[in-house]
Design a protein around this motif. Structure first.
Motif, PDB file in Angstrom:
ATOM      1  N   UNK A   1     -14.824 -40.016  -2.195  1.00  6.20           N
ATOM      2  CA  UNK A   1     -14.528 -41.348  -1.652  1.00  6.20           C
ATOM      3  C   UNK A   1     -14.914 -41.411  -0.176  1.00  6.20           C
ATOM      4  N   UNK A   2     -14.482 -40.416   0.605  1.00  7.46           N
ATOM      5  CA  UNK A   2     -14.814 -40.369   2.031  1.00  7.46           C
ATOM      6  C   UNK A   2     -16.324 -40.226   2.230  1.00  7.46           C
ATOM      7  N   UNK A   3     -16.967 -39.361   1.451  1.00  9.67           N
ATOM      8  CA  UNK A   3     -18.417 -39.165   1.554  1.00  9.67           C
ATOM      9  C   UNK A   3     -19.172 -40.457   1.255  1.00  9.67           C
ATOM     10  N   UNK A   4     -18.718 -41.217   0.257  1.00  8.75           N
ATOM     11  CA  UNK A   4     -19.375 -42.482  -0.088  1.00  8.75           C
ATOM     12  C   UNK A   4     -19.263 -43.490   1.049  1.00  8.75           C
ATOM     13  N   UNK A   5     -18.109 -43.540   1.690  1.00  3.34           N
ATOM     14  CA  UNK A   5     -17.959 -44.453   2.834  1.00  3.34           C
ATOM     15  C   UNK A   5     -18.894 -44.057   3.972  1.00  3.34           C
ATOM     16  N   UNK A   6     -18.954 -42.757   4.270  1.00  2.00           N
ATOM     17  CA  UNK A   6     -19.833 -42.293   5.348  1.00  2.00           C
ATOM     18  C   UNK A   6     -21.298 -42.543   5.023  1.00  2.00           C
ATOM     19  N   UNK A   7     -21.689 -42.315   3.757  1.00  2.00           N
ATOM     20  CA  UNK A   7     -23.070 -42.578   3.351  1.00  2.00           C
ATOM     21  C   UNK A   7     -23.394 -44.063   3.435  1.00  2.00           C
ATOM     22  N   UNK A   8     -22.376 -44.905   3.273  1.00  2.00           N
ATOM     23  CA  UNK A   8     -22.558 -46.354   3.386  1.00  2.00           C
ATOM     24  C   UNK A   8     -22.577 -46.854   4.825  1.00  2.00           C
ATOM     25  N   UNK A   9     -22.500 -45.933   5.789  1.00  2.00           N
ATOM     26  CA  UNK A   9     -22.591 -46.316   7.193  1.00  2.00           C
ATOM     27  C   UNK A   9     -21.265 -46.702   7.838  1.00  2.00           C
ATOM     28  N   UNK A  10     -20.150 -46.412   7.189  1.00  2.00           N
ATOM     29  CA  UNK A  10     -18.840 -46.730   7.757  1.00  2.00           C
ATOM     30  C   UNK A  10     -18.513 -45.647   8.793  1.00  2.00           C
ATOM     31  N   UNK A  11     -18.279 -46.013  10.057  1.00  2.00           N
ATOM     32  CA  UNK A  11     -18.075 -45.025  11.130  1.00  2.00           C
ATOM     33  C   UNK A  11     -16.653 -44.448  11.163  1.00  2.00           C
ATOM     34  N   UNK A  12     -16.279 -43.717  10.131  1.00  2.00           N
ATOM     35  CA  UNK A  12     -14.915 -43.191  10.004  1.00  2.00           C
ATOM     36  C   UNK A  12     -14.529 -42.246  11.137  1.00  2.00           C
ATOM     37  N   UNK A  13     -15.484 -41.491  11.657  1.00  2.00           N
ATOM     38  CA  UNK A  13     -15.176 -40.508  12.697  1.00  2.00           C
ATOM     39  C   UNK A  13     -15.289 -41.095  14.103  1.00  2.00           C
ATOM     40  N   UNK A  14     -15.742 -42.342  14.220  1.00  2.00           N
ATOM     41  CA  UNK A  14     -15.912 -42.969  15.532  1.00  2.00           C
ATOM     42  C   UNK A  14     -14.896 -44.073  15.790  1.00  2.00           C
ATOM     43  N   UNK A  15     -14.388 -44.691  14.737  1.00  2.00           N
ATOM     44  CA  UNK A  15     -13.441 -45.794  14.875  1.00  2.00           C
ATOM     45  C   UNK A  15     -12.189 -45.493  14.056  1.00  2.00           C
ATOM     46  N   UNK A  16     -11.076 -46.099  14.462  1.00  2.00           N
ATOM     47  CA  UNK A  16      -9.827 -45.956  13.724  1.00  2.00           C
ATOM     48  C   UNK A  16      -9.847 -46.948  12.559  1.00  2.00           C
ATOM     49  N   UNK A  17     -10.378 -46.517  11.428  1.00  2.00           N
ATOM     50  CA  UNK A  17     -10.537 -47.397  10.270  1.00  2.00           C
ATOM     51  C   UNK A  17      -9.468 -47.116   9.218  1.00  2.00           C
ATOM     52  N   UNK A  18      -9.262 -45.847   8.898  1.00  2.00           N
ATOM     53  CA  UNK A  18      -8.290 -45.523   7.863  1.00  2.00           C
ATOM     54  C   UNK A  18      -7.740 -44.120   8.040  1.00  2.00           C
ATOM     55  N   UNK A  19      -6.597 -43.909   7.410  1.00  2.00           N
ATOM     56  CA  UNK A  19      -6.023 -42.578   7.237  1.00  2.00           C
ATOM     57  C   UNK A  19      -5.868 -42.377   5.739  1.00  2.00           C
ATOM     58  N   UNK A  20      -6.036 -41.136   5.289  1.00  5.03           N
ATOM     59  CA  UNK A  20      -5.952 -40.866   3.863  1.00  5.03           C
ATOM     60  C   UNK A  20      -5.123 -39.608   3.644  1.00  5.03           C
ATOM     61  N   UNK A  21      -4.294 -39.638   2.592  1.00  4.85           N
ATOM     62  CA  UNK A  21      -3.451 -38.501   2.245  1.00  4.85           C
ATOM     63  C   UNK A  21      -3.515 -38.302   0.733  1.00  4.85           C
ATOM     64  N   UNK A  22      -3.522 -37.049   0.307  1.00  2.36           N
ATOM     65  CA  UNK A  22      -3.483 -36.718  -1.110  1.00  2.36           C
ATOM     66  C   UNK A  22      -2.266 -35.824  -1.330  1.00  2.36           C
ATOM     67  N   UNK A  23      -1.374 -36.270  -2.221  1.00  2.00           N
ATOM     68  CA  UNK A  23      -0.156 -35.529  -2.524  1.00  2.00           C
ATOM     69  C   UNK A  23      -0.146 -35.145  -4.005  1.00  2.00           C
TER      70      UNK A  23
END
Length: 115
Positions: free
Chosen positions: A78-100
């Motif tokens: 999911x994270x890889x797909x967002x990054x490949x789509x050009x979403x700047x996850x590591x540059x902007x505060x867009x989301x936080x994700x947790x897996x439990x």
């Protein structure tokens, strides 16, 4: 089975996030509107909060997304797909994700599952 929790801080990316979830096979999820506690505390306790308002129309708003995933790799994809789509996850505060990990779950289609 695992519980995936996403806290989406930038609502401009809502459609991108939902499409990325679908791309890893997630068809059902629960979505809640939420507020950033920091913004609530600032506006409640600041004497001069009126001077500092402005910015985005969605400022302080969030969306929480909860869904079950089979494998942790689904969250990584999911994270890889967002990054490949050009979403700047590591540059902007867009989301936080947790897996439990889930110990026990129930759904009409799967029944009671104990891990």
């Amino acid at each position: 089975m695992n519980l995936l929790i996403i806290s989406l801080s930038n609502l401009d990316y809502k459609e991108d996030v939902l499409l990325a979830l679908q791309s890893v096979g997630i068809q059902k999820a629960t979505v809640w509107d939420a507020k950033n506690l920091n913004k609530s505390l600032e506006s409640e306790f600041s004497l001069f909060s009126g001077f500092f308002s402005g910015g985005s129309g969605h400022e302080g708003e969030k969306i929480l997304i909860l869904t079950h995933i089979e494998k942790i790799d689904d969250a990584k994809e999911f994270i890889a797909n967002l990054e490949e789509g050009g979403i700047p996850l590591k540059k902007e505060n867009i989301l936080s994700m947790y897996v439990l990990p889930t110990v026990l779950s129930f759904d009409k289609s799967t029944g009671l599952i104990e891990d």
